[in-house]
Design a protein around this motif. Structure first.
Motif, PDB file in Angstrom:
ATOM      1  N   LEU A  49       8.143   0.116  -7.579  1.00  0.00           N
ATOM      2  CA  LEU A  49       6.972  -1.676  -7.373  1.00  0.00           C
ATOM      3  C   LEU A  49       5.653  -1.028  -8.070  1.00  0.00           C
ATOM      4  N   ALA A  50       5.384   0.959  -8.571  1.00  0.00           N
ATOM      5  CA  ALA A  50       4.387   1.212  -8.857  1.00  0.00           C
ATOM      6  C   ALA A  50       4.254   1.778  -9.687  1.00  0.00           C
ATOM      7  N   THR A  51       3.101   2.271 -10.176  1.00  0.00           N
ATOM      8  CA  THR A  51       3.018   3.394 -11.057  1.00  0.00           C
ATOM      9  C   THR A  51       2.154   4.131 -11.088  1.00  0.00           C
ATOM     10  N   CYS A  52       1.641   5.337 -11.803  1.00  0.00           N
ATOM     11  CA  CYS A  52      -0.022   5.486 -11.375  1.00  0.00           C
ATOM     12  C   CYS A  52      -0.137   6.989 -12.580  1.00  0.00           C
ATOM     13  N   ALA A  53      -0.848   6.680 -13.499  1.00  0.00           N
ATOM     14  CA  ALA A  53      -1.641   7.769 -14.143  1.00  0.00           C
ATOM     15  C   ALA A  53      -3.042   8.324 -13.445  1.00  0.00           C
ATOM     16  N   VAL A  54      -3.195   9.374 -13.954  1.00  0.00           N
ATOM     17  CA  VAL A  54      -4.979  10.358 -13.608  1.00  0.00           C
ATOM     18  C   VAL A  54      -4.876  10.509 -15.165  1.00  0.00           C
ATOM     19  N   ALA A  55      -6.247  10.073 -15.337  1.00  0.00           N
ATOM     20  CA  ALA A  55      -6.867  10.605 -15.853  1.00  0.00           C
ATOM     21  C   ALA A  55      -8.650  11.470 -15.633  1.00  0.00           C
ATOM     22  N   ILE A  56      -8.937  11.890 -16.521  1.00  0.00           N
ATOM     23  CA  ILE A  56     -10.292  13.073 -16.203  1.00  0.00           C
ATOM     24  C   ILE A  56     -11.213  12.157 -17.536  1.00  0.00           C
ATOM     25  N   GLY A  57     -12.588  12.186 -17.082  1.00  0.00           N
ATOM     26  CA  GLY A  57     -13.087  12.405 -17.838  1.00  0.00           C
ATOM     27  C   GLY A  57     -14.577  12.238 -17.575  1.00  0.00           C
ATOM     28  N   ILE A  73       0.784  -1.681   0.146  1.00  0.00           N
ATOM     29  CA  ILE A  73       0.036  -0.362   0.130  1.00  0.00           C
ATOM     30  C   ILE A  73       0.639   1.359   0.124  1.00  0.00           C
ATOM     31  N   ASP A  74       2.209   1.418   0.422  1.00  0.00           N
ATOM     32  CA  ASP A  74       3.025   2.604   0.602  1.00  0.00           C
ATOM     33  C   ASP A  74       3.760   2.472  -0.456  1.00  0.00           C
ATOM     34  N   SER A  75       3.460   1.670  -1.296  1.00  0.00           N
ATOM     35  CA  SER A  75       4.750   1.733  -3.174  1.00  0.00           C
ATOM     36  C   SER A  75       2.996   2.342  -3.461  1.00  0.00           C
ATOM     37  N   LEU A  76       1.580   1.972  -3.680  1.00  0.00           N
ATOM     38  CA  LEU A  76       0.747   2.598  -4.679  1.00  0.00           C
ATOM     39  C   LEU A  76       0.463   3.965  -3.780  1.00  0.00           C
ATOM     40  N   GLN A  77       0.809   4.378  -2.461  1.00  0.00           N
ATOM     41  CA  GLN A  77       0.063   5.631  -2.425  1.00  0.00           C
ATOM     42  C   GLN A  77       1.024   6.565  -2.769  1.00  0.00           C
ATOM     43  N   ALA A  78       2.865   6.764  -2.673  1.00  0.00           N
ATOM     44  CA  ALA A  78       3.208   7.387  -3.191  1.00  0.00           C
ATOM     45  C   ALA A  78       3.720   7.584  -4.535  1.00  0.00           C
ATOM     46  N   ALA A  79       3.429   6.177  -5.570  1.00  0.00           N
ATOM     47  CA  ALA A  79       2.951   6.631  -6.544  1.00  0.00           C
ATOM     48  C   ALA A  79       1.525   7.648  -6.903  1.00  0.00           C
ATOM     49  N   LEU A  80       0.575   7.640  -6.246  1.00  0.00           N
ATOM     50  CA  LEU A  80      -0.714   7.770  -6.319  1.00  0.00           C
ATOM     51  C   LEU A  80      -0.785   9.126  -5.823  1.00  0.00           C
ATOM     52  N   ARG A  81       0.297   9.800  -4.578  1.00  0.00           N
ATOM     53  CA  ARG A  81       0.871  11.330  -4.595  1.00  0.00           C
ATOM     54  C   ARG A  81       1.140  12.089  -5.704  1.00  0.00           C
ATOM     55  N   MET A  82       2.751  11.174  -5.863  1.00  0.00           N
ATOM     56  CA  MET A  82       3.269  11.522  -7.188  1.00  0.00           C
ATOM     57  C   MET A  82       2.024  12.888  -8.640  1.00  0.00           C
ATOM     58  N   ALA A  83       1.622  11.283  -8.793  1.00  0.00           N
ATOM     59  CA  ALA A  83       0.185  11.266 -10.590  1.00  0.00           C
ATOM     60  C   ALA A  83      -0.756  12.673  -9.801  1.00  0.00           C
ATOM     61  N   ALA A  84      -0.995  13.147  -8.446  1.00  0.00           N
ATOM     62  CA  ALA A  84      -2.704  12.867  -8.475  1.00  0.00           C
ATOM     63  C   ALA A  84      -2.508  14.263  -7.918  1.00  0.00           C
ATOM     64  N   GLY A  85      -1.314  14.838  -7.115  1.00  0.00           N
ATOM     65  CA  GLY A  85      -1.214  15.849  -6.518  1.00  0.00           C
ATOM     66  C   GLY A  85      -2.496  16.298  -5.702  1.00  0.00           C
ATOM     67  N   SER A  86      -2.989  17.483  -6.003  1.00  0.00           N
ATOM     68  CA  SER A  86      -4.676  18.188  -5.461  1.00  0.00           C
ATOM     69  C   SER A  86      -5.935  17.978  -5.951  1.00  0.00           C
TER      70      SER A  86
END
Length: 127
Positions: free
Chosen positions: A116-124, A19-32
């Motif tokens: 260990l994880a990647t995250c990207a954010v899309a808007i639709g 979960i720490d890997s995923l949360q770190a990637a999410l914070r980096m990708a999502a910002g605010s």
């Protein structure tokens, strides 16, 4: 944020990701950005770490089919992932698939510090 928008965080990750890997990637990708859903390929969507993140954030986790992953046009073009999954970025493809047919990526995928994880954010648009 656009009216009636969905903002989806898509993930790609190795089996060792927690979960720490995923949360770190999410914070980096999502910002605010206010995320409204999480997404990952079907074979990863039931992973304990992603389920824990979804529960922690009180967000639904969507499973994305291999076919949807392969059809996505991504900003990132990893040759290794292209060979394995038929797309340049699993995280970007998963986010786009769940965000809908007119979705767009807010930025290329981000990689967690432990790699260990990647995250990207899309808007639709709301479906």
């Amino acid at each position: 944020m656009e009216r009636d928008a969905v903002i989806v965080a898509g993930f790609g990750f190795r089996a060792a990701a927690n979960i720490d890997s995923l949360q770190a990637a999410l914070r980096m990708a999502a910002g605010s950005q206010r995320i409204t859903a999480l997404a990952a390929p079907t074979d990863k969507a039931q992973a304990a770490s992603l389920a824990a993140l979804g529960a922690h954030l009180n967000l639904p986790v969507h499973a994305v089919s291999a076919r949807s992953i392969e059809q996505a046009q991504t900003l990132t073009n990893s040759s290794r992932i292209k060979t394995l999954r038929g797309t340049g970025s699993v995280a970007e493809a998963a986010a786009l698939a769940v965000a809908g047919p007119n979705a767009r990526l807010l930025a290329p995928r981000q990689i967690s510090p432990d790699r260990l994880a990647t995250c990207a954010v899309a808007i639709g648009e709301q479906k």
